[in-house]
Design a protein around this motif. Structure first.
Motif, PDB file in Angstrom:
ATOM      1  N   LYS A  71      -7.425  -0.783   4.195  1.00 16.73           N
ATOM      2  CA  LYS A  71      -8.527   0.152   3.844  1.00 16.73           C
ATOM      3  C   LYS A  71      -8.795   0.045   2.115  1.00 16.73           C
ATOM      4  N   TYR A  75      -6.329  -2.343  -0.251  1.00 23.75           N
ATOM      5  CA  TYR A  75      -5.417  -1.925  -1.415  1.00 23.75           C
ATOM      6  C   TYR A  75      -5.695  -2.640  -2.531  1.00 23.75           C
ATOM      7  N   GLU A 199      -0.540  10.592  12.419  1.00 22.65           N
ATOM      8  CA  GLU A 199      -0.149  10.227  10.908  1.00 22.65           C
ATOM      9  C   GLU A 199       0.876  11.048  10.609  1.00 22.65           C
ATOM     10  N   SER A 235       3.783   4.611   8.877  1.00 24.06           N
ATOM     11  CA  SER A 235       3.320   3.996   7.568  1.00 24.06           C
ATOM     12  C   SER A 235       4.525   3.385   6.810  1.00 24.06           C
ATOM     13  N   SER A 236       4.240   2.755   5.623  1.00 19.40           N
ATOM     14  CA  SER A 236       5.211   2.180   4.816  1.00 19.40           C
ATOM     15  C   SER A 236       6.304   3.093   4.611  1.00 19.40           C
ATOM     16  N   ARG A 252       2.347   0.809  11.139  1.00 18.15           N
ATOM     17  CA  ARG A 252       0.995   0.645  10.495  1.00 18.15           C
ATOM     18  C   ARG A 252       1.133   0.960   9.130  1.00 18.15           C
ATOM     19  N   PRO A 253       1.742  -0.069   8.330  1.00 21.65           N
ATOM     20  CA  PRO A 253       1.919  -0.019   7.111  1.00 21.65           C
ATOM     21  C   PRO A 253       0.474  -0.480   6.284  1.00 21.65           C
ATOM     22  N   GLY A 254       0.359   0.279   5.027  1.00 17.07           N
ATOM     23  CA  GLY A 254      -0.532  -0.528   3.988  1.00 17.07           C
ATOM     24  C   GLY A 254       0.254  -0.831   2.929  1.00 17.07           C
TER      25      GLY A 254
HETATM   26  C1  LIG Z   1      -3.484   4.585   4.587  1.00 19.16           C
HETATM   27  C2  LIG Z   1      -3.102   4.828   6.101  1.00 19.16           C
HETATM   28  C3  LIG Z   1      -1.603   4.198   6.546  1.00 19.16           C
HETATM   29  C4  LIG Z   1      -1.009   3.331   5.842  1.00 19.16           C
HETATM   30  O1  LIG Z   1      -0.182   4.119   4.575  1.00 19.16           O
HETATM   31  P1  LIG Z   1       0.807   3.418   3.742  1.00 19.16           P
HETATM   32  O2  LIG Z   1       1.372   4.563   2.905  1.00 19.16           O
HETATM   33  O3  LIG Z   1      -0.166   2.804   2.795  1.00 19.16           O
HETATM   34  O4  LIG Z   1       1.721   2.627   4.456  1.00 19.16           O
HETATM   35  C5  LIG Z   1      -1.566   4.423   7.693  1.00 19.16           C
HETATM   36  N1  LIG Z   1      -2.308   5.031   8.772  1.00 19.16           N
HETATM   37  C6  LIG Z   1      -3.205   5.679   8.113  1.00 19.16           C
HETATM   38  C7  LIG Z   1      -4.253   6.605   9.221  1.00 19.16           C
HETATM   39  C8  LIG Z   1      -3.643   5.565   6.816  1.00 19.16           C
HETATM   40  O5  LIG Z   1      -5.092   6.156   6.420  1.00 19.16           O
END
Ligand SMILES: *Cc1c(COP(=O)(O)O)cnc(C)c1O
Length: 402
Positions: A71, A75, A199, A235-236, A252-254
């Motif tokens: 997204k 980043y 989430e 996530s991360s 599902r990491p960002g």
């Molecule tokens: C942004 C986001 C993530 C990733 O989050 P990070 O903290 O950057 O790893 C995962 N799932 C959803 C739904 C998000 O919006």
């Protein structure tokens, strides 16, 4: 003016040698052929760092497949640059975005793997998104009749990951309502369920409960003969801590993919590499006499004569205003403190007693080359969150893949 990728790569290979090598060789201006043209700031995005981070997070999560969250222009690193790099990695199962436009950008960049839109979708864009093979994430009661009607219109089932709210109360379907939702007449033929996700609130105790709720919904569906596909939540934060119970079928990491750490403890645990360098050129070198000040409000005044360099980069580019509270910039292999005020398009650094830089020199403000330049360290010193170091990189910056 365009520069060939090759000439750029040669130029940055020199920078990659790091400060020590350059300092030992003495100050030198890179030959003209190796220089990046112009004086505007830019971002170098390192494919090897993205690959390393993707492998690292997958390893931390016991080899689970990764949905790479891209997204907000991946980043800040540039979604059309990052998408193809990650798309070719075995560890990457697919991509997660929150806006429809980001899904289009991934496809526009040639990304082939599944793209999951974890955000709202409008009726008037569903045809196009389904044609582009984008998975939707239904998360409200009204999505059942909508999807049923849309699938009938399109003439085929719509691939989805169910967005389950397990306690975040922001997006998704309340977990207690999912089974009932799936009973909506006609819905099961209208959708093809590939996954279900939630989430996490990143509250360690509560995360466990959230994961149990998601698994509970999947278990109850299974008892009725319905598979919810891949379950994902982490996530991360969950990957870096790590909390294995949240890894489920995929992660599902960002942030971690781009080399940022959610917490200092995570930084000690994982060896992630910042995926970008924020760079600018020296556009002025100046001698400050004793008692003379720099920039607005003359917040910094020289005790004795010293030299400064003005860099063509400021807070509009994503460099924090608070950098003056202790951040440093790499110029000719030396770390130079930021002084004065970071303004919209200018940052001033102190060079010391010598005029040890020239107009046209490269400066690195953020990147992997020194611990002091790590985005987490710059965030900490400037009083920003580590997310801001990525999310506020100006989309208009030139981006170069190296
Ligand atoms: C942004 C986001 C993530 C990733 O989050 P990070 O903290 O950057 O790893 C995962 N799932 C959803 C739904 C998000 O919006």
């Amino acid at each position: 003016m365009s520069i060939s990728r090759r000439s750029f790569v040669a130029g940055s290979a020199i920078a990659l040698l790091g400060g020590k090598a350059r300092a030992a060789a003495g100050p030198e201006t890179p030959p003209a052929a190796r220089r990046r043209a112009g004086l505007d700031p830019w971002l170098e995005v390192e494919a090897a760092a993205l690959e390393h981070n993707a492998r690292t997070v997958a390893r931390l999560a016991g080899g689970r497949p990764v949905f790479a969250v891209t997204k907000n222009n991946a980043y800040g690193c540039g979604i059309s640059i990052v998408g193809p790099v990650l798309d070719r990695l075995d560890t990457i199962r697919g991509f997660g975005v929150v806006r429809a436009e980001e899904a289009r950008q991934l496809r526009g960049a040639g990304v082939k793997k599944p793209v999951l839109l974890m955000g709202p979708f409008a009726d008037d864009e569903v045809d196009e998104l389904v044609r582009a093979d984008v998975r939707l994430a239904p998360g409200s009661a009204s999505d059942a009749p909508r999807l049923t009607a849309l699938a009938r219109r399109i003439g085929r089932p719509i691939a989805v990951h169910l967005y389950v709210d397990s306690g975040m109360h922001r997006m998704g379907m309340p977990h207690e309502q999912v089974l009932q939702w799936l009973d909506e007449p006609g819905l099961r033929n209208a959708i093809r369920i590939e996954g279900a996700f939630t989430e996490l609130t990143e509250d360690q105790e509560f995360d466990r409960q959230q994961v149990a709720r998601l698994s509970g919904v999947a278990g109850a569906a299974r008892a009725k003969g319905l598979s919810l596909g891949l379950l994902h939540a982490a996530s991360s934060d969950a990957v870096a801590r790590p909390t294995p119970e949240s890894f489920l079928d995929a992660i599902r990491p960002g942030l971690a993919l781009y080399g940022g750490y959610v917490t200092p403890e995570a930084m000690a645990r994982a060896e992630l590499r910042p995926a970008y360098r924020l760079k600018a050129r020296v556009i002025r070198v100046d001698r400050l006499g004793a008692g003379e000040g720099v920039s607005y409000h003359r917040r910094y005044t020289a005790r004795q004569a010293e030299w400064t360099a003005t860099l063509a980069i400021g807070h509009v580019d994503g460099y924090p205003t608070g950098a003056v509270r202790g951040c440093e910039v790499l110029v000719r292999g030396r770390l130079c403190p930021v002084v004065g005020t970071v303004s919209a398009s200018h940052t001033v650094v102190a060079l010391g007693a010598e005029a040890s830089a020239q107009v046209g020199d490269e400066a690195t403000l953020v990147g992997p080359d020194r611990p002091e330049l790590h985005p987490n360290v710059v965030a900490q010193r400037s009083g920003w969150s580590e997310y801001n170091m990525f999310m506020h990189l100006n989309p208009g910056l030139a981006r170069q893949l190296i």
